[in-house]
Design an enzyme around this catalytic site. Structure first.
Site, PDB file in Angstrom:
ATOM      1  CB  SER A   1      -7.007   2.895  15.923  1.00  0.00           C
ATOM      2  OG  SER A   1      -8.159   3.621  15.602  1.00  0.00           O
TER       3      SER A   1
ATOM      4  CB  ALA B   1       3.684  -3.999   8.824  1.00  0.00           C
TER       5      ALA B   1
ATOM      6  CG  LEU C   1     -13.802  14.766   6.091  1.00  0.00           C
ATOM      7  CD1 LEU C   1     -15.074  14.718   5.260  1.00  0.00           C
ATOM      8  CD2 LEU C   1     -14.068  15.480   7.420  1.00  0.00           C
TER       9      LEU C   1
ATOM     10  CG  ASN D   1     -10.185  10.908  13.017  1.00  0.00           C
ATOM     11  OD1 ASN D   1     -10.308  10.480  14.159  1.00  0.00           O
ATOM     12  ND2 ASN D   1     -11.048  10.639  12.074  1.00  0.00           N
TER      13      ASN D   1
ATOM     14  CE  LYS E   1      -4.417  -0.651  13.787  1.00  0.00           C
ATOM     15  NZ  LYS E   1      -2.995  -0.753  13.445  1.00  0.00           N
TER      16      LYS E   1
ATOM     17  CE1 TYR F   1      -6.932  -0.197  11.146  1.00  0.00           C
ATOM     18  CE2 TYR F   1      -8.863   0.903  12.058  1.00  0.00           C
ATOM     19  CZ  TYR F   1      -7.500   0.862  11.829  1.00  0.00           C
ATOM     20  OH  TYR F   1      -6.718   1.887  12.293  1.00  0.00           O
TER      21      TYR F   1
ATOM     22  CG  ASP G   1       4.336 -10.296   4.257  1.00  0.00           C
ATOM     23  OD1 ASP G   1       4.174  -9.751   5.364  1.00  0.00           O
ATOM     24  OD2 ASP G   1       3.511 -11.082   3.747  1.00  0.00           O
TER      25      ASP G   1
ATOM     26  N   GLY H   1     -22.186   2.698  11.546  1.00  0.00           N
ATOM     27  CA  GLY H   1     -20.999   2.505  12.387  1.00  0.00           C
ATOM     28  C   GLY H   1     -20.368   3.802  12.873  1.00  0.00           C
TER      29      GLY H   1
ATOM     30  CG  ASN I   1      -2.050   0.994   1.116  1.00  0.00           C
ATOM     31  OD1 ASN I   1      -2.384   1.455   0.032  1.00  0.00           O
ATOM     32  ND2 ASN I   1      -2.603   1.392   2.253  1.00  0.00           N
TER      33      ASN I   1
ATOM     34  CG  PHE J   1     -21.122   9.837   5.486  1.00  0.00           C
ATOM     35  CD1 PHE J   1     -21.726   9.676   4.243  1.00  0.00           C
ATOM     36  CD2 PHE J   1     -19.790   9.455   5.618  1.00  0.00           C
ATOM     37  CE1 PHE J   1     -21.031   9.157   3.155  1.00  0.00           C
ATOM     38  CE2 PHE J   1     -19.086   8.924   4.538  1.00  0.00           C
ATOM     39  CZ  PHE J   1     -19.704   8.784   3.304  1.00  0.00           C
TER      40      PHE J   1
END
Ligand code: UD1
Length: 336
Positions: free
Chosen positions: A125, A82, A201, A180, A154, A150, A58, A296, A35, A219
């Site tokens: 996060s 990663a 966003l 964020n 975490k 995801y 990897d 969500g 990515n 949203f």
């Protein structure tokens, strides 16, 4: 200090590598470019005027990872970026997310143990606070109730790290809970490049402003917030990167412990605040329409950022104007 950075060519990884090099640390980077792009490596060197070792592997490939530890016996600690990070994709491909994020972290931690490297900084996060906590979020609040794979990866990795520390307190671990992250390095040489149509966003706003996307969908404007749109704690990625330097320095100086820090500004801005500030700072128009709430999403969250300030001596210094200007600068230099 010599730091192994996994996922170092990605958005937050690359900004952190710049700050580590600026602080005269030695960097060994791993990335598989799943990515990110190889050009990032040259751009980091251009920004810092410094070099670093790089392995295109990897991080979950045990054999290749071992080679990195064998060839670099001076590694003092690891910062782990990663991992996959697209919320929507994680709902479609949960197994991929659990394998890459959780199994990958386990391979990394197990290899670290084998080579007796026990300083670890983890990109977590704010999503681990789930949906039920009161704002502002404080590190001592309960975690759980994540709404997508995801976020759950975490949460799981945080738990794994707590268990590892309990079993062997010679580890030094810092869990950093990001709010964020937006913006990019002021040079415009590194920045955020999500694949496909962005979900977050700011990446969406900049693509509307440069004409690649037609209009922003906001949203929901019926949340119980000051203007009805969602409120978040946006943090400049360079500030965030500096938080990692402070964290790894702490692990290197003091031992031992497992520390959890929120990395945010402590200020909440609404979607409309972001759109208005972006338009003012960049002189670009961001056409938008109000649509249904996104499943969500929650109305409002921001950090209590006191712990990082008191214990790491770190605060986010850049303003929302800086974040908007630098997000746009990257797009002007790279995508328009
Ligand atoms: C999202 C993820 C979170 C992840 C974080 C990474 C979800 C539900 N949460 O957080 O797990 O850690 O990204 O940065 O996806 N918005 C719009 N229009 C858009 C995009 C966003 O109005 O096209 C609004 C959202 O409703 C929200 C705010 O902008 O109020 C921020 O959204 P976003 O950038 O996606 O971040 P989060 O939802 O906070």
């Amino acid at each position: 200090m010599s730091v192994l950075v996994t996922g170092g060519a990605g958005y937050i990884g690359s900004h952190t590598v710049v700050e580590l090099l600026n602080n005269n640390m030695e960097v060994i980077m791993i990335d598989d470019f799943s990515n990110s792009k190889p050009q990032v490596l040259e751009n980091i060197k251009k920004i810092t005027g410094k070099d670093f070792k790089f392995y295109e592997i990897d991080y979950s490939n045990r054999k290749e990872l071992e080679k990195v530890f064998k060839e670099n016996p001076d590694i003092d600690g690891v910062i782990n970026f990663a991992g996959f990070k697209a919320v929507g994709e994680s709902v479609q491909k949960p197994i991929d997310y659990y394998i890459n994020n959780v199994s990958g972290a386990l391979v990394l931690l197990d290899t670290m143990k084998k080579y007796n490297v026990k300083k670890f900084v983890f990109s977590s996060s704010a999503t681990v606070y789930g949906e039920e906590n009161e704002i502002p979020y404080v590190e001592t609040m309960k975690t759980g109730g994540t709404t997508n794979p995801y976020g759950t990866t975490k949460l799981f990795i945080e738990q794994i790290l707590k268990d590892i520390y309990k079993s062997d307190n010679s580890w030094d671990i810092a869990i950093l809970r990001y709010f964020n992250p937006i913006g990019s390095h002021e040079s415009g040489l590194i920045g955020e490049e999500p694949q496909g149509i962005p979900n977050n966003l700011m990446p969406y706003i900049v693509r509307v402003a440069c004409g690649k996307l037609k209009e922003l969908s906001i949203f929901g404007n019926d949340y119980p917030t000051k203007d009805g749109t969602g409120v978040r704690d946006y943090i400049h990625v360079v500030d965030l990167a500096k938080g990692h330097v402070k964290a790894i320095e702490k692990l290197n100086k003091e031992r031992s412990g497992l520390y959890i820090y929120n990395l945010g500004t402590g200020i909440g801005y609404s979607v409309l605040d972001i759109v208005n500030t972006f338009e003012k700072v960049t002189n670009q128009k961001v056409p938008y329409k109000i649509v249904e709430r996104r499943e969500g999403d929650i109305a409002e969250f921001y950090a209590n950022a006191e712990k990082a300030k008191n214990e790491l001596g770190w605060i986010a210094e850049k303003s929302l104007e800086d974040m908007c200007r630098d997000s746009w600068n990257y797009i002007v230099k790279n995508l328009t």
